[in-house]
Design a protein around this motif. Structure first.
Motif, PDB file in Angstrom:
ATOM      1  N   ALA A 110       0.670  -0.924   0.034  1.00  0.00           N
ATOM      2  CA  ALA A 110       0.331   0.278   0.149  1.00  0.00           C
ATOM      3  C   ALA A 110       0.985   1.362   0.388  1.00  0.00           C
ATOM      4  O   ALA A 110       2.130   1.385   0.924  1.00  0.00           O
ATOM      5  CB  ALA A 110      -0.837  -0.304   1.736  1.00  0.00           C
ATOM      6  N   PRO A 111       1.025   1.780  -1.131  1.00  0.00           N
ATOM      7  CA  PRO A 111       1.708   3.641  -1.340  1.00  0.00           C
ATOM      8  C   PRO A 111       1.694   4.305   0.129  1.00  0.00           C
ATOM      9  O   PRO A 111       0.294   4.317   1.070  1.00  0.00           O
ATOM     10  CB  PRO A 111       1.372   3.818  -2.742  1.00  0.00           C
ATOM     11  CG  PRO A 111      -0.250   3.466  -2.537  1.00  0.00           C
ATOM     12  CD  PRO A 111       0.240   2.193  -1.991  1.00  0.00           C
TER      13      PRO A 111
ATOM     14  N   LEU B 279      -4.734  -2.979   4.215  1.00  0.00           N
ATOM     15  CA  LEU B 279      -3.221  -2.689   4.082  1.00  0.00           C
ATOM     16  C   LEU B 279      -3.264  -0.921   4.174  1.00  0.00           C
ATOM     17  O   LEU B 279      -3.373  -0.740   3.450  1.00  0.00           O
ATOM     18  CB  LEU B 279      -2.267  -2.604   3.638  1.00  0.00           C
ATOM     19  CG  LEU B 279      -1.897  -4.221   2.305  1.00  0.00           C
ATOM     20  CD1 LEU B 279      -1.063  -4.696   2.011  1.00  0.00           C
ATOM     21  CD2 LEU B 279      -1.040  -4.788   3.762  1.00  0.00           C
ATOM     22  N   ASN B 280      -1.919  -0.301   5.372  1.00  0.00           N
ATOM     23  CA  ASN B 280      -2.229   0.821   5.924  1.00  0.00           C
ATOM     24  C   ASN B 280      -1.327   0.862   5.013  1.00  0.00           C
ATOM     25  O   ASN B 280      -0.594   0.597   4.549  1.00  0.00           O
ATOM     26  CB  ASN B 280      -1.801   1.459   7.248  1.00  0.00           C
ATOM     27  CG  ASN B 280      -2.725   2.785   7.853  1.00  0.00           C
ATOM     28  OD1 ASN B 280      -2.817   3.394   6.822  1.00  0.00           O
ATOM     29  ND2 ASN B 280      -2.743   2.554   8.818  1.00  0.00           N
ATOM     30  N   ALA B 281      -1.536   2.838   4.578  1.00  0.00           N
ATOM     31  CA  ALA B 281      -0.201   3.310   4.145  1.00  0.00           C
ATOM     32  C   ALA B 281       1.257   3.012   4.288  1.00  0.00           C
ATOM     33  O   ALA B 281       1.607   2.906   5.283  1.00  0.00           O
ATOM     34  CB  ALA B 281      -0.243   4.777   4.077  1.00  0.00           C
ATOM     35  N   GLY B 282       2.263   2.420   3.186  1.00  0.00           N
ATOM     36  CA  GLY B 282       3.674   2.400   3.270  1.00  0.00           C
ATOM     37  C   GLY B 282       4.028   0.822   4.126  1.00  0.00           C
ATOM     38  O   GLY B 282       4.863   0.583   4.783  1.00  0.00           O
ATOM     39  N   SER B 283       2.599  -0.504   4.254  1.00  0.00           N
ATOM     40  CA  SER B 283       2.520  -0.843   4.349  1.00  0.00           C
ATOM     41  C   SER B 283       3.065  -2.784   3.224  1.00  0.00           C
ATOM     42  O   SER B 283       2.537  -2.131   1.686  1.00  0.00           O
ATOM     43  CB  SER B 283       1.437  -1.652   5.051  1.00  0.00           C
ATOM     44  OG  SER B 283       1.369  -1.084   6.148  1.00  0.00           O
TER      45      SER B 283
ATOM     46  N   ASP C 238       5.732  -5.843   7.162  1.00  0.00           N
ATOM     47  CA  ASP C 238       5.897  -4.460   7.234  1.00  0.00           C
ATOM     48  C   ASP C 238       5.637  -3.638   7.013  1.00  0.00           C
ATOM     49  O   ASP C 238       4.815  -3.202   5.538  1.00  0.00           O
ATOM     50  CB  ASP C 238       7.879  -4.769   6.328  1.00  0.00           C
ATOM     51  CG  ASP C 238       8.311  -2.992   6.988  1.00  0.00           C
ATOM     52  OD1 ASP C 238       7.441  -2.450   8.283  1.00  0.00           O
ATOM     53  OD2 ASP C 238       8.592  -2.517   5.829  1.00  0.00           O
ATOM     54  N   GLY C 239       5.017  -3.051   8.241  1.00  0.00           N
ATOM     55  CA  GLY C 239       3.744  -1.959   8.888  1.00  0.00           C
ATOM     56  C   GLY C 239       3.013  -1.901   9.116  1.00  0.00           C
ATOM     57  O   GLY C 239       2.382  -2.855  10.329  1.00  0.00           O
TER      58      GLY C 239
ATOM     59  N   ALA D   7       3.897  -2.457  12.649  1.00  0.00           N
ATOM     60  CA  ALA D   7       4.889  -3.240  13.058  1.00  0.00           C
ATOM     61  C   ALA D   7       5.719  -2.176  11.961  1.00  0.00           C
ATOM     62  O   ALA D   7       6.504  -3.040  11.014  1.00  0.00           O
ATOM     63  CB  ALA D   7       5.401  -4.973  12.436  1.00  0.00           C
ATOM     64  N   TYR D   8       5.559  -1.000  11.753  1.00  0.00           N
ATOM     65  CA  TYR D   8       6.454   0.171  11.254  1.00  0.00           C
ATOM     66  C   TYR D   8       8.319  -0.048  11.124  1.00  0.00           C
ATOM     67  O   TYR D   8       8.497  -0.496  12.143  1.00  0.00           O
ATOM     68  CB  TYR D   8       6.337   0.791  10.971  1.00  0.00           C
ATOM     69  CG  TYR D   8       4.551   1.083  10.005  1.00  0.00           C
ATOM     70  CD1 TYR D   8       4.972   1.175   8.646  1.00  0.00           C
ATOM     71  CD2 TYR D   8       3.739   1.820  10.987  1.00  0.00           C
ATOM     72  CE1 TYR D   8       3.284   1.208   8.047  1.00  0.00           C
ATOM     73  CE2 TYR D   8       2.519   1.619  10.018  1.00  0.00           C
ATOM     74  CZ  TYR D   8       2.451   1.588   8.415  1.00  0.00           C
ATOM     75  OH  TYR D   8       1.373   2.145   8.115  1.00  0.00           O
TER      76      TYR D   8
END
Length: 325
Positions: free
Chosen positions: A122-123, A140-144, A162-163, A197-198
């Protein structure tokens, strides 16, 4: 050395009903190594049909059985052909053998298939949803970025993350589902839960809505009940469990909702949501806690204006970077 004549002879013995269990195992192994096994089996069967003659003893046994059947039921007037019936049975046996060999070939191909990974994302500034091969869904949240193996199946239901993702997991014959998330391992049993979990966060967080999950790391393990959540400090390994106070998956519906969140964490959330880079210049501001509830209609500037009315600060935007002073 060409062993094809030996394989053929063994197959003819199989059609004649003269093979042992060990013979059949050897025949299967030999045919598995030949890409033309189906063609050879068909060819040898045709040859066998043209030359096969049942023994006198076998023919006599069949005739006695046929006579008994005729005595029991007068409708059995039509004479049965022993050779044709036995041929039919042998053809079924040959088909079953080929099915067994085909199944073994398929198993070997699948089990020896090299492992690869499917990666979704997810961008920044967006959200997305993916469906896993077993029907489980992940928002998926942003950046995931999640990834799962091409060997994902009922015995290997695992995902790396990751995210942040909100998971709705289907039940599959009691087989567990697991998530590996930057040092935290989550084992799931048919449930709904959120994992944050970014890579650039200091801790991971797991929040449970339905079902049961077990969260573990290198030092300890905890099992969650619905409406509980844990935070896992990546550096110390300490796991803290508490009651969920904020709806952890509110982001899925475009809602920002926190009863008490430090500005430095909120700045990361806003940075991902709006695809910007927010830098807090004043160290004292980073630990200030906000109570905030907003929907998806505000711009990042509007949100910062509202926050600055609660706790005074100024900010300056240069392209995609926002400096807070």
């Amino acid at each position: 050395m060409d062993i094809l004549p030996e394989i053929r002879q063994l197959y003819i013995k199989y059609l004649n009903g003269e093979t042992t269990v060990d013979d059949e195992a050897l025949l299967s192994r030999q045919l598995l190594n030949r890409p033309d096994c189906k063609t050879l089996m068909s060819q040898w069967e045709q040859e066998w049909k043209r030359t096969y003659v049942p023994s006198a003893n076998a023919q006599s046994m069949w005739e006695r059985l046929e006579a008994k059947l005729s005595m029991c039921d007068n409708s059995l007037k039509k004479r049965l052909s022993f050779s044709h019936t036995l041929l039919y049975m042998r053809r079924i046996a040959a088909v079953l053998l080929f099915m067994l060999i085909s199944s073994l070939v398929t198993y070997l191909v699948v089990s020896q298939r090299p492992q690869q990974y499917y990666v979704s994302s997810a961008p920044l500034g967006g959200k997305s949803m993916v469906t896993l091969p077993d029907g489980s869904r992940v928002w998926l949240n942003a950046g995931s970025t999640p990834r799962n193996s091409n060997l994902y199946n009922d015995d290997n239901r695992s995902v790396e993350l990751d995210g942040e993702g909100y998971f709705e997991i289907t039940k599959h014959n009691g087989k567990p589902f697991s998530v590996a998330a930057n040092g935290s391992d989550i084992v799931v049993h048919g449930t709904k839960f959120d994992v944050s979990a970014y890579r650039d966060d200091a801790e991971n967080k797991v929040s449970l809505f339905e079902g049961s999950v077990t969260v573990s790391n290198r030092t300890s393990s905890l099992t969650l009940k619905p409406n509980e959540e844990v935070s896992v400090n990546r550096q110390s390994g300490v796991i803290i469990k508490r009651t969920m106070t904020d709806r952890a998956n509110a982001w899925k519906d475009g809602i920002i909702n926190y009863s008490s969140i430090k500005f430095e964490y909120l700045a990361k959330i806003l940075s991902r949501k709006y695809a910007v880079n927010i830098i807090i210049m004043d160290p004292a501001l980073r630990n200030y806690c906000f109570n905030i509830s907003m929907r998806n209609k505000e711009t990042v500037s509007e949100i910062l204006d509202i926050l600055s009315n609660i706790k005074p600060f100024s900010y300056e935007r240069r392209n995609d970077t926002i400096y807070i002073k």
